[in-house]
Design a protein around this motif. Structure first.
Motif, mmCIF file in Angstrom:
data_model
loop_
_atom_site.group_PDB
_atom_site.id
_atom_site.type_symbol
_atom_site.label_atom_id
_atom_site.label_comp_id
_atom_site.label_asym_id
_atom_site.label_seq_id
_atom_site.Cartn_x
_atom_site.Cartn_y
_atom_site.Cartn_z
ATOM 1 N N TYR A 198 -8.972 -2.689 6.663
ATOM 2 C CA TYR A 198 -9.272 -3.641 5.718
ATOM 3 C C TYR A 198 -9.692 -5.140 6.335
ATOM 4 N N SER A 199 -10.765 -5.848 5.531
ATOM 5 C CA SER A 199 -11.000 -7.038 6.039
ATOM 6 C C SER A 199 -10.347 -8.193 5.344
ATOM 7 N N CYS A 200 -10.341 -9.382 5.924
ATOM 8 C CA CYS A 200 -9.603 -10.685 5.481
ATOM 9 C C CYS A 200 -10.735 -11.676 5.745
ATOM 10 N N CYS A 235 -12.246 -0.063 3.884
ATOM 11 C CA CYS A 235 -11.744 -0.709 2.625
ATOM 12 C C CYS A 235 -11.958 -1.978 2.470
ATOM 13 N N ALA A 236 -12.892 -2.395 3.182
ATOM 14 C CA ALA A 236 -13.077 -3.953 3.225
ATOM 15 C C ALA A 236 -13.590 -4.526 1.998
ATOM 16 N N GLY A 278 -11.972 -6.940 10.430
ATOM 17 C CA GLY A 278 -12.115 -5.824 9.881
ATOM 18 C C GLY A 278 -12.751 -4.794 10.821
ATOM 19 N N THR A 326 0.842 -1.322 -0.064
ATOM 20 C CA THR A 326 -0.098 -0.040 -0.055
ATOM 21 C C THR A 326 0.848 1.345 -0.001
ATOM 22 N N LYS A 368 -13.892 -11.529 1.106
ATOM 23 C CA LYS A 368 -13.175 -10.348 0.670
ATOM 24 C C LYS A 368 -12.013 -10.726 -0.309
ATOM 25 N N GLY A 398 -7.296 3.361 0.987
ATOM 26 C CA GLY A 398 -6.795 3.505 2.378
ATOM 27 C C GLY A 398 -5.822 4.379 2.838
ATOM 28 N N MET A 457 -9.802 -3.420 -1.073
ATOM 29 C CA MET A 457 -8.258 -3.707 -0.906
ATOM 30 C C MET A 457 -7.649 -3.964 -2.372
#
Length: 397
Positions: free
Chosen positions: A185-187, A163-164, A67, A56, A191, A177, A167
């Motif tokens: 962010y979500s994992c 930013c779920a 997230g 990023t 996602k 982001g 990404m």
């Protein structure tokens, strides 16, 4: 008999073999906790943070349990607390107002446009109600970030980006982001990288990064982070910050690191699927595709379209008929939320004034996942089914 679609809209790709091997290595040595390391061992979680910061362009990254947790501690790191107002999108998912409420604050919802981005005129009208904007790039739709940043800068409002769903996306070549103080962010499984649950937080601010590390519960082992501020920065936080345990573990990080390395390739594939379905939906009478700015380089992991000003009955017929043929579409305008389709006025733990123009958009909004287990022929068939059922419903009295 009408043609049927037979694949599952919730079936993700398998974890790559490299991730499985890395996860097995962690399980075999048993050091799952991020701070349980041998002398000289870096740890999968610290390495993931380093990898994500590099991707990023952020200075600092912290890996967390989800997230939603990332958003909650982002708010805490900006000293948002009881009774504070936080601006946020009317078009978002429940973990966003949930995170605001979890810190004792109050969400002030900002409208959504037919382009499915935050209404900047409504934001201008409400900007002085808060010192923080929690901006959701909901379903990966990114607004004009230059205009939004100017509005917030002029009002001295700090931006947290959710930013779920974005990404790997950019606005005018700046990664999603990286436009505000903090990016979250979500994992989660659906996602862009998948560890079942998990989250990441980035910032360029030394104090915020140190504060977040302490909030996640570092047990004074913050020196084992890699994408982290100098150790002396922690001195101002280490005795006054509560431990709100929410770290990511080495097992999830091991699964995620290979996925992160292949993210750019996956984005190309997602966008091929998106554009193929979009092309198949264009020209359908009564259906509006979502036009996107050339500055927005999005990730097409889902697609949305509008049946504006349609009756509930007709939209219900479209959703039901598509489902009968195997195409799973979510409708945000249903009377009660189903799955992930809740609206800002469904969250009865908040207090809000209805926004008719936003309600019109949400009533006509349909949403569909595009997992990478689909191919282009699948996309053609999906678009064909939607075309047939929208056309049939539109012509009915």
């Amino acid at each position: 008999m009408p043609t049927q679609f037979t694949k599952q809209f919730t079936q993700q790709e398998p974890i790559p073999e490299e991730g499985i091997a890395a996860a097995l290595a962690v399980m075999r040595h048993g050091r799952l906790h991020r701070y349980n390391l041998l002398d000289g061992e870096l740890g999968e979680t610290a390495l993931l943070e380093q990898d994500f910061a590099k991707m990023t362009g952020a200075k600092f990254c912290v890996a967390v349990a989800s997230g939603g947790y990332a958003i909650s501690i982002a708010l805490r790191a900006l000293n948002v607390g009881y009774g504070d107002t936080v601006l946020t999108n009317a078009f978002t998912l429940a973990p966003v107002p949930g995170a605001i409420t979890a810190v004792g604050a109050v969400p002030e919802f900002v409208g959504v446009t037919p382009s499915l981005v935050i209404d900047l005129d409504d934001l201008k009208a409400k900007i002085n109600k808060s010192r923080v904007l929690l901006l959701s790039h909901m379903r990966g739709h990114i607004c004009d970030m230059d205009k939004l940043a100017n509005i917030c800068r002029d009002a001295n409002v700090k931006i947290i980006e959710d930013c779920a769903h974005s990404m790997g996306a950019t606005w005018d070549n700046t990664p999603s982001g990286c436009h505000g103080k903090i990016g979250c962010y979500s994992c989660q499984t659906y996602k862009h990288i998948n560890s079942g649950e998990g989250g990441l937080l980035i910032t360029d601010d030394c104090d915020i990064a140190a504060h977040v590390v302490m909030l996640t519960g570092s047990y004074m082992l913050y020196g084992r982070h890699l994408a982290s501020p100098p150790l002396d920065i922690f001195d101002k936080f280490k005795f006054v910050t509560p431990n709100l345990s929410g770290r990511m573990d080495n097992l999830r990080a091991a699964i995620l690191r290979p996925q992160l390395r292949s993210l750019s390739t996956k984005i190309v594939r997602w966008n091929e699927l998106y554009h193929r379905v979009e092309a198949g939906l264009r020209g359908i009478v009564g259906l509006n595709v979502i036009e996107r700015s050339k500055k927005e380089h999005f990730v097409g992991s889902s697609i949305q379209f509008l049946l504006l000003d349609w009756s509930s009955k007709k939209i219900e017929n479209v959703v039901r008929r598509c489902a009968d043929r195997g195409v799973e579409i979510k409708w945000f305008g249903s009377v009660e939320p189903i799955g992930y389709t809740s609206k800002y006025y469904d969250w009865q733990y908040t207090s809000t004034t209805r926004m008719p123009s936003s309600d019109r958009v949400l009533h006509g909004l349909l949403d569909m996942r595009l997992p990478l287990t689909f191919n282009l022929d699948d996309c053609d068939l999906i678009a064909q089914i939607i075309r047939a059922e929208v056309t049939a419903a539109y012509s009915e009295n």
